[in-house]
Design an enzyme around this catalytic site. Sequence first.
Site, short mmCIF file in Angstrom:
data_model
loop_
_atom_site.label_atom_id
_atom_site.label_comp_id
_atom_site.label_asym_id
_atom_site.label_seq_id
_atom_site.Cartn_x
_atom_site.Cartn_y
_atom_site.Cartn_z
CB SER A 1 34.21 58.08 25.50
OG SER A 1 33.46 57.17 26.29
CG ASN B 1 11.56 59.25 11.30
OD1 ASN B 1 12.41 59.73 12.04
ND2 ASN B 1 11.86 58.78 10.09
CB ALA C 1 18.65 56.91 19.29
CE1 TYR D 1 26.65 64.25 27.44
CE2 TYR D 1 25.15 62.53 26.67
CZ TYR D 1 26.43 62.98 26.91
OH TYR D 1 27.50 62.18 26.63
CE LYS E 1 25.38 52.69 20.51
NZ LYS E 1 24.22 53.36 21.12
CB THR F 1 11.25 59.08 6.44
OG1 THR F 1 12.33 59.96 6.16
CG2 THR F 1 10.85 58.32 5.19
#
Length: 269
Positions: free
Chosen positions: A14, A150, A130, A215, A65, A152
């Site tokens: 992180s 997407n 995301a 990234y 999350k 799906t």
Amino acid sequence: MDKYAVFGNPIKHSKSPFIHTLFARQTMQDLEYSAIEAPINGFVESVTAFFSQQGKGCNVTVPFKEEAFQFADQLTERAKLAGAVNTLKKLDDGIILGDNTDGEGLVQDLLQYQVPLEDKHILLIGAGGAARGVILPLLKQNPASITLVNRTYEKAKQLAELFSPYGRIEAKKMSDINKGFDVIINSTSASLSGELPQIDPVIFSGGAISYDMMYGSGKTIFNQWALKNDAYQAYDGLGMLVGQAAESFTVWRGLRPGSKQILRELRKT
């Protein structure tokens, strides 16, 4: 000294402690920020212990999350719609507020690069967490349209229906896309796996801006593909990481730190 942290698993990689330490120095805030690796089945216990030991707020990253969303006592509108929380804050009355700053981080990064969003046609690739976290902040910029694709189709369709009350958004099958867009945002992990979306590269024609949420040390695979197919410019997601961190810092401290200097430091490492 006020305590903050980021929870994830794994978490050693992180960049958040580095970013928030620089933010604190820049804004002259007295705080400490650490990385905490919660056990896969022990997020709630870890974060509860953190707040009981004078923790003021924390960031939450994969894979916690959705658990953070359930853990929060109160949610912001953007967190409710995202279905996930990346920022927790302990309020004065002990209530734990859940927020999601990912979308704001993306929008601020695009605006910093002077990428216009108002009245523009945006293609968002991917319909996972995301993507879900960035749709509302993007719609608030009043684009002409957001087209969601997407692998799906059904998942993209459900997401478009969820956000349709907030602006012009539609889902399409990848195979039905046959024109260019102003801004193309890749929310999939295609660049990490070395795969590219099964979509016609005509999407980049006419000088599109490409933005990959992933990234790395150089151009991502997605952005290399975009530039090879006539994209005007291509940006990676490092600025989004810094932007969401700046928004979290603002939620906690009531002060907005500058992102440019921190982004420059990260590009050096």
